[in-house]
Design a protein around this motif. Structure first.
Motif, PDB file in Angstrom:
ATOM      1  N   ARG B  12      40.156  43.862  12.506  1.00 32.87           N
ATOM      2  CA  ARG B  12      39.754  45.127  13.122  1.00 32.87           C
ATOM      3  C   ARG B  12      38.428  45.576  12.544  1.00 32.87           C
ATOM      4  N   PHE B  13      37.569  46.120  13.390  1.00 34.08           N
ATOM      5  CA  PHE B  13      36.368  46.831  12.934  1.00 34.08           C
ATOM      6  C   PHE B  13      36.573  48.281  13.311  1.00 34.08           C
ATOM      7  N   MET B  14      36.833  49.136  12.360  1.00 31.72           N
ATOM      8  CA  MET B  14      37.154  50.535  12.649  1.00 31.72           C
ATOM      9  C   MET B  14      38.261  50.564  13.701  1.00 31.72           C
ATOM     10  N   GLY B  15      37.992  51.107  14.882  1.00 30.25           N
ATOM     11  CA  GLY B  15      39.031  51.171  15.902  1.00 30.25           C
ATOM     12  C   GLY B  15      39.163  49.884  16.713  1.00 30.25           C
ATOM     13  N   LEU B  16      38.078  49.089  16.713  1.00 32.17           N
ATOM     14  CA  LEU B  16      38.037  47.923  17.594  1.00 32.17           C
ATOM     15  C   LEU B  16      38.802  46.725  17.004  1.00 32.17           C
ATOM     16  N   VAL B  17      39.667  46.118  17.832  1.00 34.98           N
ATOM     17  CA  VAL B  17      40.340  44.899  17.376  1.00 34.98           C
ATOM     18  C   VAL B  17      39.568  43.708  17.931  1.00 34.98           C
ATOM     19  N   ALA B  18      38.730  43.106  17.087  1.00 32.48           N
ATOM     20  CA  ALA B  18      37.840  42.047  17.563  1.00 32.48           C
ATOM     21  C   ALA B  18      38.596  40.739  17.727  1.00 32.48           C
ATOM     22  N   VAL B  19      39.558  40.488  16.841  1.00 32.76           N
ATOM     23  CA  VAL B  19      40.440  39.318  16.960  1.00 32.76           C
ATOM     24  C   VAL B  19      41.859  39.836  16.784  1.00 32.76           C
ATOM     25  N   GLY B  36      35.452  32.412  26.381  1.00 31.77           N
ATOM     26  CA  GLY B  36      35.796  33.805  26.649  1.00 31.77           C
ATOM     27  C   GLY B  36      34.536  34.574  26.947  1.00 31.77           C
ATOM     28  N   PRO B  37      34.656  35.713  27.627  1.00 29.14           N
ATOM     29  CA  PRO B  37      33.467  36.499  27.986  1.00 29.14           C
ATOM     30  C   PRO B  37      32.752  37.054  26.755  1.00 29.14           C
ATOM     31  N   ASN B  38      31.573  37.612  26.963  1.00 28.52           N
ATOM     32  CA  ASN B  38      30.819  38.217  25.849  1.00 28.52           C
ATOM     33  C   ASN B  38      31.661  39.263  25.141  1.00 28.52           C
ATOM     34  N   GLY B  39      31.603  39.222  23.824  1.00 24.72           N
ATOM     35  CA  GLY B  39      32.344  40.214  23.043  1.00 24.72           C
ATOM     36  C   GLY B  39      33.833  39.931  22.952  1.00 24.72           C
ATOM     37  N   ALA B  40      34.271  38.720  23.360  1.00 18.82           N
ATOM     38  CA  ALA B  40      35.698  38.400  23.351  1.00 18.82           C
ATOM     39  C   ALA B  40      36.226  38.185  21.936  1.00 18.82           C
ATOM     40  N   GLY B  41      35.341  37.897  20.997  1.00 24.08           N
ATOM     41  CA  GLY B  41      35.774  37.687  19.615  1.00 24.08           C
ATOM     42  C   GLY B  41      35.626  36.258  19.132  1.00 24.08           C
ATOM     43  N   LYS B  42      34.872  35.437  19.862  1.00 24.19           N
ATOM     44  CA  LYS B  42      34.729  34.030  19.494  1.00 24.19           C
ATOM     45  C   LYS B  42      34.009  33.864  18.157  1.00 24.19           C
ATOM     46  N   THR B  43      32.864  34.538  18.031  1.00 22.59           N
ATOM     47  CA  THR B  43      32.106  34.433  16.780  1.00 22.59           C
ATOM     48  C   THR B  43      32.896  35.048  15.624  1.00 22.59           C
ATOM     49  N   THR B  44      33.549  36.165  15.886  1.00 23.10           N
ATOM     50  CA  THR B  44      34.354  36.789  14.832  1.00 23.10           C
ATOM     51  C   THR B  44      35.455  35.838  14.361  1.00 23.10           C
ATOM     52  N   PHE B  45      36.042  35.120  15.316  1.00 23.11           N
ATOM     53  CA  PHE B  45      37.090  34.157  14.961  1.00 23.11           C
ATOM     54  C   PHE B  45      36.527  33.073  14.030  1.00 23.11           C
ATOM     55  N   TYR B  84      25.425  28.569  13.249  1.00 23.77           N
ATOM     56  CA  TYR B  84      25.358  29.976  13.629  1.00 23.77           C
ATOM     57  C   TYR B  84      24.745  30.165  14.999  1.00 23.77           C
ATOM     58  N   GLN B  85      25.281  31.159  15.694  1.00 28.86           N
ATOM     59  CA  GLN B  85      24.755  31.514  17.016  1.00 28.86           C
ATOM     60  C   GLN B  85      23.289  31.927  16.885  1.00 28.86           C
ATOM     61  N   LEU B  86      23.012  32.760  15.861  1.00 29.66           N
ATOM     62  CA  LEU B  86      21.624  33.109  15.548  1.00 29.66           C
ATOM     63  C   LEU B  86      21.202  32.227  14.389  1.00 29.66           C
ATOM     64  N   ASP B 161      28.753  27.218  17.093  1.00 32.16           N
ATOM     65  CA  ASP B 161      28.715  28.477  17.842  1.00 32.16           C
ATOM     66  C   ASP B 161      27.498  28.490  18.769  1.00 32.16           C
ATOM     67  N   GLU B 162      27.727  28.130  20.016  1.00 27.90           N
ATOM     68  CA  GLU B 162      26.673  28.115  21.039  1.00 27.90           C
ATOM     69  C   GLU B 162      25.453  27.288  20.641  1.00 27.90           C
ATOM     70  N   VAL B 163      25.672  26.059  20.176  1.00 24.13           N
ATOM     71  CA  VAL B 163      24.515  25.200  19.841  1.00 24.13           C
ATOM     72  C   VAL B 163      23.729  24.780  21.063  1.00 24.13           C
ATOM     73  N   GLU B 194      30.942  27.722  23.816  1.00 24.93           N
ATOM     74  CA  GLU B 194      29.858  27.589  24.796  1.00 24.93           C
ATOM     75  C   GLU B 194      30.141  28.490  25.986  1.00 24.93           C
ATOM     76  N   HIS B 195      29.066  28.982  26.597  1.00 25.29           N
ATOM     77  CA  HIS B 195      29.242  29.761  27.818  1.00 25.29           C
ATOM     78  C   HIS B 195      29.118  28.894  29.069  1.00 25.29           C
ATOM     79  N   VAL B 196      28.446  27.737  28.913  1.00 27.45           N
ATOM     80  CA  VAL B 196      28.250  26.859  30.072  1.00 27.45           C
ATOM     81  C   VAL B 196      29.497  25.999  30.262  1.00 27.45           C
TER      82      VAL B 196
HETATM   83  N1  LIG Z   1      30.463  43.280  11.913  1.00 24.67           N
HETATM   84  C1  LIG Z   1      30.930  43.924  12.999  1.00 24.67           C
HETATM   85  N2  LIG Z   1      31.133  45.244  12.964  1.00 24.67           N
HETATM   86  C2  LIG Z   1      31.606  45.906  14.046  1.00 24.67           C
HETATM   87  N3  LIG Z   1      31.909  45.319  15.204  1.00 24.67           N
HETATM   88  C3  LIG Z   1      31.733  43.986  15.300  1.00 24.67           C
HETATM   89  C4  LIG Z   1      31.228  43.216  14.201  1.00 24.67           C
HETATM   90  N4  LIG Z   1      31.159  41.924  14.582  1.00 24.67           N
HETATM   91  C5  LIG Z   1      31.597  41.879  15.850  1.00 24.67           C
HETATM   92  N5  LIG Z   1      31.946  43.110  16.282  1.00 24.67           N
HETATM   93  C6  LIG Z   1      32.494  43.433  17.605  1.00 24.67           C
HETATM   94  O1  LIG Z   1      33.604  42.594  17.822  1.00 24.67           O
HETATM   95  C7  LIG Z   1      33.634  42.169  19.172  1.00 24.67           C
HETATM   96  C8  LIG Z   1      33.647  40.674  19.248  1.00 24.67           C
HETATM   97  O2  LIG Z   1      32.353  40.196  18.906  1.00 24.67           O
HETATM   98  P1  LIG Z   1      31.999  38.660  18.795  1.00 24.67           P
HETATM   99  O3  LIG Z   1      30.604  38.561  18.314  1.00 24.67           O
HETATM  100  O4  LIG Z   1      33.039  37.968  18.022  1.00 24.67           O
HETATM  101  O5  LIG Z   1      32.064  38.203  20.317  1.00 24.67           O
HETATM  102  P2  LIG Z   1      31.711  36.816  20.976  1.00 24.67           P
HETATM  103  O6  LIG Z   1      32.911  36.390  21.717  1.00 24.67           O
HETATM  104  O7  LIG Z   1      31.147  35.885  19.992  1.00 24.67           O
HETATM  105  O8  LIG Z   1      30.598  37.257  22.008  1.00 24.67           O
HETATM  106  P3  LIG Z   1      29.278  36.478  22.534  1.00 24.67           P
HETATM  107  O9  LIG Z   1      29.748  35.535  23.583  1.00 24.67           O
HETATM  108  O10 LIG Z   1      28.444  37.561  23.105  1.00 24.67           O
HETATM  109  O11 LIG Z   1      28.655  35.800  21.367  1.00 24.67           O
HETATM  110  C9  LIG Z   1      32.441  42.804  19.861  1.00 24.67           C
HETATM  111  O12 LIG Z   1      32.864  43.984  20.497  1.00 24.67           O
HETATM  112  C10 LIG Z   1      31.516  43.122  18.719  1.00 24.67           C
HETATM  113  O13 LIG Z   1      30.721  44.243  19.027  1.00 24.67           O
END
Ligand SMILES: Nc1ncnc2c1ncn2[C@@H]1O[C@H](COP(=O)(O)OP(=O)(O)OP(=O)(O)O)[C@@H](O)[C@H]1O
Ligand SMILES: [Mg+2]
Lengths: 317, 239
Positions: B12-19, B36-45, B84-86, B161-163, B194-196
């Protein structure tokens, strides 16, 4: 500037320092001692900077080492030369202890805490009147090392600089180089490559602090006196920073170059404007950061690469 | 044999459940797509399993060992690597030196041995002129360098991550072949974000689909791509 030019500058600087006592009188030798001392501090400050950590704690460590030496001699009867090594050991140990806490901090927080710690050391020493002599300071009654003869004192200071140079060179040629460069670039990616960031920062902080403390020891053994104002002087923080920045950071040769130039200028400035020279260092730091962030080395490097692109273009035509 | 498993992994990030309660496992030699779509939590995972951030709840096991709270640099040493994605190449280090870092610190090799290993890896990935500054590389070369850098840890599990992002069709094809080759030769478990979808179809044996942090589908790409919930997730993201 390429590697061989850097090596030539380093070698030339060392050669000049080696032959100087053969023909220079007492006053030039004393100036040279000061320059070498500040240069050693500039080099060790840069060594930690290679990890991205900016310390404002140089004066604190010089002061700590100075008092470690003078108190060991005056209160503990330690032999002169041993007291200098003791200053290094003591400062290293203190750095090890506080490193556990402050090396978790970054950027401004780290810088401010190093500045505050130096101030804390100074205040403690200031107030432990019976042990440290308080604000009036403390004198080595039995006299300074080598009876204050400028020749041997010169060699002693050169040895201190030699330790700093050797350590810096070792950093450049060993795993330290990769660890610190990786940490400075991006800590997250450094971790992913297996770098134990805390361990490398702690090792660097302890080694550089030990050398800085030892330089403090050499300073008091040369002058036979320490007071909170003299050994915690802001000069010890600002001048080495200005030297490294002017010459070019993240290298050994940069602080050497900046050290020679600014060292000589500063000795002259101290005579011209005894109370204003700090202002000049401060201004110099600002100007260098604003207009030539990679220092003289950076300017030389840019000139060098411009030349080589010109050559490439000529070859292409 | 299962290399890496997570059980109810949550961040969780504050209120948001990223994974959100993600349980999955990855086998030796398997190339797994993570979509998964943008912001789905792939990078966080990936950040969670590589130790860059710590989970709020759940468990991570690597080869049967609990590594849930193990620091990232130790995970690098036991065989987990990622890109890394970036991308941040290490400035002031040459291409070759960038690729040495994992050998030096994750593997504890001497500088000389690390240099040799890095030369081998660069040759394997088709990288040349190894004295170059990373700022002078093409995008494809940078991506290859990132993969070489990750491989210098000598990992058993690798996350990419998105190479392929930012590459044209030919370059993408090129890099797909490279990933397949390195995975096969090393029996690597590879997690690919990957998104493609063409890349995912071609490269992966199996995919997991994340949406708003939850694992909503799992299986071979052909199957998952027909799953109505997955289609909705993607359409929802697009709308
Ligand atoms: N360090 C952080 N602090 C707060 N929120 C975060 C943090 N890292 C990620 N998030 C949020 O968690 C959610 C998942 O982000 P994440 O980067 O894992 O998505 P993603 O699936 O990799 O997206 P994309 O395809 O755009 O790369 C998003 O809503 C993002 O804003
Ligand atoms: Mg992402």
């Amino acid at each position: 500037m390429n590697r061989s030019t850097s090596r030539i500058i380093t070698m030339a600087a060392i050669a000049i320092m080696m032959v100087l006592p053969a023909f220079a009188g007492d006053y030039p030798l004393q100036v040279a001692r000061n320059v070498m001392m500040y240069m050693a501090l500039a080099i060790t400050w840069d060594m930690l900077l290679r990890s991205g950590q900016i310390s404002f704690g140089l004066a604190g460590l010089v002061g700590l080492g100075s008092y470690a030496t003078i108190l060991a001699v005056v209160r503990g009867g330690m032999p002169d030369w041993l007291s200098i090594l003791f200053a290094g050991l003591f400062s290293g140990l203190v750095a090890f202890g506080i490193g556990f806490f402050i090396l978790r901090l970054r950027h401004t927080y780290f810088s401010i805490v190093t500045l505050a710690l130096g101030e804390i050391f100074r205040i403690i020493i200031h107030n432990l009147h019976d042990f440290t002599g308080g604000p009036e300071g403390i004198v080595i009654q039995q006299g300074v090392m080598f009876g204050g003869k400028s020749g041997p004192l010169y060699w002693l200071t050169l040895a201190g600089l030699g330790v700093a140079l050797a350590a810096s060179y070792w950093f450049e040629k060993s795993k330290f180089h990769f660890a610190l460069t990786a940490i400075r670039n991006n800590e997250v990616s450094a971790k992913t490559s297996g770098v134990n960031i805390f361990r490398w920062l702690l090792a660097t902080f302890v080694i550089t602090s030990a050398i800085q403390g030892m330089i403090g020891g050499i300073f008091v053994q040369s002058y036979g006196f320490a007071s909170p104002d003299s050994v915690f002087s802001a000069d010890f923080t600002l001048l080495p920073m200005a030297m490294a920045l002017l010459g070019g950071i993240h290298s050994t040769v940069g602080p050497i170059l900046g050290g020679i130039l600014l060292g000589l200028v500063s000795e002259w400035l101290k005579l011209q404007i005894p109370y204003g020279h700090l202002v000049v260092y401060g201004l110099m730091i600002i100007v260098v950061i604003l207009f030539m962030p990679s220092g003289l080395l950076g300017i030389a490097r840019k000139a060098g690469s411009r030349k080589s692109t010109d050559e490439n273009q000529r070859r292409a035509v | 044999m299962s290399k890496l498993t997570t059980t109810d992994l949550t961040r969780r990030f504050m209120g948001l459940v990223a994974v959100n309660k993600v349980s999955f496992s990855m086998d030796e030699g398997e190339i797994l797509g993570i979509i998964g779509p943008n912001g789905a939590g792939k990078t966080t995972f990936i950040n969670l399993v590589s130790g860059i951030i710590m989970p709020t709840e759940g468990k991570i096991e690597y080869k049967g060992r609990d590594i849930t709270y193990m620091p990232a640099h130790e995970r690098a040493r036991i065989g987990i690597a990622r890109t890394y994605q970036l991308i941040h190449p290490l400035e002031n280090l040459s291409l070759l030196e960038n690729v040495m870092v994992g050998s030096i610190f994750a593997r504890g090799k001497s500088l000389k041995a690390a240099r040799k290993q890095a030369e081998k890896l660069c040759a394997e990935l088709g990288l040349e002129n190894l004295d170059r500054d990373p700022s002078r590389l093409t995008i494809l070369e940078v991506k290859r360098m990132e993969i070489a850098k990750a491989l210098s840890n000598e990992p058993e599990v690798l996350f990419l991550d998105e190479v392929m992002a930012g590459l044209n069709a030919d370059e993408t094809k090129d890099l797909i072949a490279t990933v397949q080759k390195i995975a096969k030769e090393r029996k690597l478990a590879v997690g690919v974000v990957e998104h493609v979808m063409g890349v995912i179809r071609e490269l992966t044996h199996r995919v997991i689909v994340l949406e708003a942090g939850e694992l909503i589908a799992e299986g071979p790409y052909e199957e998952v791509s027909k799953n109505t919930r997955v289609i909705e997730a993607y359409l929802g993201g697009a709308a």
